[in-house]
Scaffold this motif. Structure first.
Motif, PDB file in Angstrom:
ATOM      1  N   TYR A 326       0.833  -1.203   0.000  1.00 29.34           N
ATOM      2  CA  TYR A 326       0.000   0.000   0.000  1.00 29.34           C
ATOM      3  C   TYR A 326       0.871   1.256   0.000  1.00 29.34           C
ATOM      4  CZ  TYR A 326      -3.378   3.489   1.568  1.00 29.34           C
ATOM      5  OH  TYR A 326      -4.163   4.597   1.680  1.00 29.34           O
ATOM      6  N   ILE A 327       1.940   1.249   0.842  1.00 32.61           N
ATOM      7  CA  ILE A 327       2.837   2.411   0.895  1.00 32.61           C
ATOM      8  C   ILE A 327       3.583   2.561  -0.423  1.00 32.61           C
ATOM      9  CG2 ILE A 327       4.837   3.387   2.089  1.00 32.61           C
ATOM     10  CD1 ILE A 327       3.893   2.031   4.623  1.00 32.61           C
ATOM     11  N   ASP A 328       3.953   1.420  -1.046  1.00 33.11           N
ATOM     12  CA  ASP A 328       4.615   1.480  -2.348  1.00 33.11           C
ATOM     13  C   ASP A 328       3.740   2.202  -3.366  1.00 33.11           C
ATOM     14  OD1 ASP A 328       6.902   0.232  -1.536  1.00 33.11           O
ATOM     15  OD2 ASP A 328       6.260  -1.786  -2.151  1.00 33.11           O
ATOM     16  N   GLY A 329       2.447   1.969  -3.292  1.00 32.49           N
ATOM     17  CA  GLY A 329       1.527   2.634  -4.214  1.00 32.49           C
ATOM     18  C   GLY A 329       1.494   4.132  -3.989  1.00 32.49           C
ATOM     19  N   LEU A 330       1.518   4.578  -2.724  1.00 32.95           N
ATOM     20  CA  LEU A 330       1.520   6.009  -2.416  1.00 32.95           C
ATOM     21  C   LEU A 330       2.784   6.681  -2.930  1.00 32.95           C
ATOM     22  CD1 LEU A 330       0.147   5.975   1.258  1.00 32.95           C
ATOM     23  CD2 LEU A 330      -1.123   6.461  -0.851  1.00 32.95           C
ATOM     24  N   LEU A 331       3.951   6.017  -2.721  1.00 28.34           N
ATOM     25  CA  LEU A 331       5.210   6.606  -3.167  1.00 28.34           C
ATOM     26  C   LEU A 331       5.282   6.656  -4.692  1.00 28.34           C
ATOM     27  CD1 LEU A 331       7.656   4.874  -0.647  1.00 28.34           C
ATOM     28  CD2 LEU A 331       6.907   7.266  -0.642  1.00 28.34           C
ATOM     29  N   GLU A 332       4.734   5.619  -5.339  1.00 35.43           N
ATOM     30  CA  GLU A 332       4.764   5.598  -6.802  1.00 35.43           C
ATOM     31  C   GLU A 332       3.898   6.712  -7.382  1.00 35.43           C
ATOM     32  OE1 GLU A 332       3.683   2.561 -10.487  1.00 35.43           O
ATOM     33  OE2 GLU A 332       3.699   1.838  -8.416  1.00 35.43           O
ATOM     34  N   ASP A 333       2.757   6.970  -6.752  1.00 35.11           N
ATOM     35  CA  ASP A 333       1.881   8.047  -7.216  1.00 35.11           C
ATOM     36  C   ASP A 333       2.329   9.410  -6.723  1.00 35.11           C
ATOM     37  OD1 ASP A 333       0.339   6.110  -8.407  1.00 35.11           O
ATOM     38  OD2 ASP A 333      -1.080   5.970  -6.725  1.00 35.11           O
ATOM     39  N   ALA A 334       3.300   9.429  -5.770  1.00 35.30           N
ATOM     40  CA  ALA A 334       3.789  10.679  -5.165  1.00 35.30           C
ATOM     41  C   ALA A 334       2.651  11.472  -4.565  1.00 35.30           C
ATOM     42  CB  ALA A 334       4.559  11.510  -6.183  1.00 35.30           C
ATOM     43  N   LEU A 335       1.665  10.748  -4.007  1.00 31.71           N
ATOM     44  CA  LEU A 335       0.503  11.411  -3.452  1.00 31.71           C
ATOM     45  C   LEU A 335       0.109  10.695  -2.171  1.00 31.71           C
ATOM     46  CD1 LEU A 335      -1.619  13.664  -4.013  1.00 31.71           C
ATOM     47  CD2 LEU A 335      -3.043  11.875  -5.057  1.00 31.71           C
ATOM     48  N   CYS A 336       0.017  11.452  -1.070  1.00 35.76           N
ATOM     49  CA  CYS A 336      -0.348  10.871   0.216  1.00 35.76           C
ATOM     50  C   CYS A 336      -1.835  10.557   0.227  1.00 35.76           C
ATOM     51  CB  CYS A 336       0.000  11.853   1.341  1.00 35.76           C
ATOM     52  SG  CYS A 336      -0.394  11.212   2.987  1.00 35.76           S
ATOM     53  N   MET A 337      -2.245   9.718   1.155  1.00 36.17           N
ATOM     54  CA  MET A 337      -3.639   9.334   1.260  1.00 36.17           C
ATOM     55  C   MET A 337      -4.517  10.521   1.644  1.00 36.17           C
ATOM     56  SD  MET A 337      -3.458   7.170   4.847  1.00 36.17           S
ATOM     57  CE  MET A 337      -5.230   6.931   4.859  1.00 36.17           C
ATOM     58  N   CYS A 338      -3.867  11.555   2.202  1.00 39.45           N
ATOM     59  CA  CYS A 338      -4.616  12.753   2.566  1.00 39.45           C
ATOM     60  C   CYS A 338      -4.722  13.739   1.406  1.00 39.45           C
ATOM     61  CB  CYS A 338      -3.994  13.431   3.774  1.00 39.45           C
ATOM     62  SG  CYS A 338      -2.307  14.048   3.470  1.00 39.45           S
ATOM     63  N   GLY A 339      -4.062  13.439   0.262  1.00 37.25           N
ATOM     64  CA  GLY A 339      -4.104  14.307  -0.906  1.00 37.25           C
ATOM     65  C   GLY A 339      -2.897  15.204  -1.067  1.00 37.25           C
ATOM     66  N   ARG A 340      -1.971  15.117  -0.124  1.00 37.27           N
ATOM     67  CA  ARG A 340      -0.776  15.959  -0.162  1.00 37.27           C
ATOM     68  C   ARG A 340       0.260  15.366  -1.103  1.00 37.27           C
ATOM     69  NH1 ARG A 340       2.572  17.560   5.313  1.00 37.27           N
ATOM     70  NH2 ARG A 340       4.160  18.936   4.341  1.00 37.27           N
ATOM     71  N   ASP A 341       0.953  16.262  -1.853  1.00 37.66           N
ATOM     72  CA  ASP A 341       1.990  15.808  -2.760  1.00 37.66           C
ATOM     73  C   ASP A 341       3.200  15.299  -1.979  1.00 37.66           C
ATOM     74  OD1 ASP A 341       0.488  16.435  -4.966  1.00 37.66           O
ATOM     75  OD2 ASP A 341       1.297  18.487  -5.124  1.00 37.66           O
ATOM     76  N   LEU A 342       3.900  14.300  -2.590  1.00 33.04           N
ATOM     77  CA  LEU A 342       5.078  13.719  -1.956  1.00 33.04           C
ATOM     78  C   LEU A 342       6.260  13.808  -2.920  1.00 33.04           C
ATOM     79  CD1 LEU A 342       3.433  10.471  -0.510  1.00 33.04           C
ATOM     80  CD2 LEU A 342       4.026  12.550   0.768  1.00 33.04           C
ATOM     81  N   PRO A 343       6.801  15.046  -3.162  1.00 34.11           N
ATOM     82  CA  PRO A 343       7.927  15.191  -4.099  1.00 34.11           C
ATOM     83  C   PRO A 343       9.212  14.593  -3.511  1.00 34.11           C
ATOM     84  CG  PRO A 343       7.514  17.266  -2.978  1.00 34.11           C
ATOM     85  CD  PRO A 343       6.408  16.342  -2.572  1.00 34.11           C
ATOM     86  N   GLU A 344      10.127  14.237  -4.398  1.00 31.59           N
ATOM     87  CA  GLU A 344      11.417  13.701  -3.957  1.00 31.59           C
ATOM     88  C   GLU A 344      12.120  14.683  -3.045  1.00 31.59           C
ATOM     89  OE1 GLU A 344      12.760  10.839  -4.351  1.00 31.59           O
ATOM     90  OE2 GLU A 344      11.397   9.910  -5.800  1.00 31.59           O
ATOM     91  N   GLY A 345      12.685  14.182  -1.931  1.00 33.24           N
ATOM     92  CA  GLY A 345      13.440  15.011  -1.007  1.00 33.24           C
ATOM     93  C   GLY A 345      12.606  15.717   0.029  1.00 33.24           C
TER      94      GLY A 345
END
Length: 545
Positions: A326-345
């Motif tokens: 499940y976490i792998d899916g969030l990192l691949e989409d670069a999007l948290c479950m809350c809708g926040r972006d997850l950019p590299e770094g």
């Protein structure tokens, strides 16, 4: 086997030709023969066994005197005199005639042991043929080892249950049930084939194989010698047992000794019932220790593991179980479950990656939880083992106490009998004591020989494996090695087949025996056929209240 007619001619007490019709029907279901003592009832009984096997029972005196004394006396010197028994019977739809004849020229007043001649004929739909190997055919129809159950002296019926012919009975049963051929292949034919092949390793063959072959021959001969010794010891023990039984009967017949002897018989019967129970409890105890004794060494370990597991959980060192995929899916989409972006770094992405690492240990948590459950079971398993062991030990102690009490009472009876002021009773008790001591010594020697036989079997099996696995160079030795391996594989297969078939036969016999006893017995007897094909009969007494 359905008996039809018995014809005697100058056979022991029966002078001339005597015929006995044995056919039965619904209107005449049984043949009853009455006679005063000495009239020839035992001789008539032995006529059957002499016709079939050429032997008499042990209680027949002057066994060499087959020809009737009157016929012998009226025969002139130099003339031929004879005696015979002819038995006609039906078996599996065929009609057989067994005719055993003894004929000799009289050269003295005393008879000597004659050599009888046997003729067996078989009739099928009017066509009669002579059986080439008549004695072998009789053995197939009714093996001699089973004759005691069909032709026996009712006054000496106890001899049927002394146990001194158990091996003969077992072998006879196997012959009747078609197991003898398999046993013969295992005991004789296949080992002989393996030895014959092994001896083909000639002077040019592999030295290692030659040495192993010599070792096998040496061990095999030792095994034969021990088998002979076991047979001798068994016969001696049976003889001592018969002497003890004779003394027991004499003591029961003596007015002074009878009450004490009856009490001893009851005690010894009780002892026979207790000894197998003690063995069963001891085996149960050994089985418990063999399978579960490790539990005794887990005391304290379970509590330590539980404390460690709980401590790690409280410190949150054990993950909660979030799935890594499940976490792998969030990192691949670069999007948290809350809708926040997850950019590299980014700090948020780093926190999620750290969480992903911990989530990889989810299987560890499940293992810990499984271990926690199993560890908690150890306490219950230990308590259960302890309770069962205590029960076994208590039973064993109770049985042993009862055995000691019986032994003490039997010893007291023996001392009382020795003190009876009757010379015959004292002599009988001394004789009984003497033969009982010899019997116990013989049984001890028998057990020691059995242990030696077990060790020999292990050594033979070890040498056999070494023969199979030995590294040889020349092709001829390799060929012999492969052939011996094949024969041994067949031998192992036959042993497995025999074990399965023997148990099938035993269960069939056990069912049949229970059915027969159920029809003919009024008292609550429970028979069973043991693995050694002995017959055990238990009597259950119902007590009101």
């Amino acid at each position: 086997m359905k008996l039809l007619k018995l014809t005697l001619e100058n056979f022991r007490v029966f002078h001339g030709v005597q015929k006995l019709d044995l056919e039965v029907s619904d209107e005449k279901p049984a043949i009853l023969i009455f006679g005063m003592n000495g009239a020839g009832k035992t001789t008539l009984l032995n006529a059957f066994t002499w016709a079939l096997y050429g032997t008499f029972s042990d209680d027949v005196e002057r066994q060499e005197r087959v020809i009737n004394d009157h016929a012998w006396a009226e025969t002139a010197f130099g003339e031929v005199v004879s005696a015979s028994v002819k038995l006609e019977f039906e078996h599996e739809g065929l009609f057989f005639t067994v005719h055993r004849v003894v004929s000799t020229t009289k050269d003295s007043d005393e008879q000597s042991a004659p050599s009888p001649r046997l003729t067996v004929t078989e009739s099928d739909h009017g066509a009669t043929t002579t059986v080439t190997n008549g004695q072998d055919r009789i053995q197939k129809i009714l093996p001699e080892g089973l004759r005691q159950f069909f032709f026996f002296n009712g006054e000496r019926m106890e001899r049927m249950f002394t146990g001194d012919r158990t091996d003969e009975v077992q072998q006879a049963i196997k012959t009747l049930m078609g197991l003898e051929e398999i046993e013969r292949a295992i005991d004789t034919h296949l080992p002989a084939a393996a030895r014959k092949l092994s001896r083909q390793v000639d002077n040019k063959g592999d030295e290692r194989l030659k040495t192993l072959t010599a070792d096998q021959e040496r061990l095999r001969q030792q095994k034969i010698d021990i088998h002979d010794e076991l047979l001798r010891l068994s016969e001696n023990a049976a003889g001592y047992e018969r002497e003890i039984e004779a003394a027991n009967r004499a003591l029961l017949a003596n007015g002074k000794a009878a009450p004490l002897q009856r009490q001893r018989v009851k005690l010894e019967q009780r002892l026979k019932e207790l000894l197998p129970k003690r063995i069963e409890r001891q085996e149960r105890k050994r089985d418990l220790l063999a399978k579960s004794s490790f539990l005794a060494f887990t005391g304290g370990i379970d509590n330590t593991v539980l404390e460690l597991a709980e401590g790690m959980r409280k410190r949150r060192e054990l993950p909660a179980g979030i799935q890594r995929d499940y976490i792998d899916g969030l990192l691949e989409d670069a999007l948290c479950m809350c809708g926040r972006d997850l950019p590299e770094g980014s700090e948020a992405r780093a926190a999620l990656e750290e969480r992903r690492y911990n989530a990889g240990l989810a299987d560890v948590e499940s293992r810990w939880m499984y271990l926690r459950g199993k560890t908690a079971d150890l306490t219950l398993a230990r308590a259960d083992l302890l309770a069962k062991l205590r029960e076994c030990v208590a039973d064993i102690e109770e049985i042993e106490a009862a055995i000691k009490q019986i032994d003490a009472e039997v010893s007291d009876i023996a001392r009382e009998l020795e003190g009876v002021d009757v010379m015959d009773v004292q002599r009988l008790e001394e004789r009984r004591k003497e033969f009982d001591g010899k019997r116990l010594d013989t049984l001890q020697q028998h057990r020691a020989a059995q242990s030696q036989l077990t060790e020999l079997d292990e050594q033979i099996e070890k040498v056999r494996r070494q023969f199979h696995s030995a590294r040889v160079q020349d092709e001829e030795s390799k060929r012999i090695q492969r052939q011996v391996q094949l024969v041994d594989d067949v031998l192992d297969a036959f042993k497995r087949i025999l074990a399965v078939k023997t148990e099938e036969v035993r269960l069939q016999l056990d069912t049949k025996v229970k059915s027969v006893f159920g029809r003919i017995c009024i008292r609550p007897f429970t028979p069973s056929v043991t693995p050694s094909f002995a017959l055990d009969v238990l009597s259950w007494e119902v007590v009101d209240g």
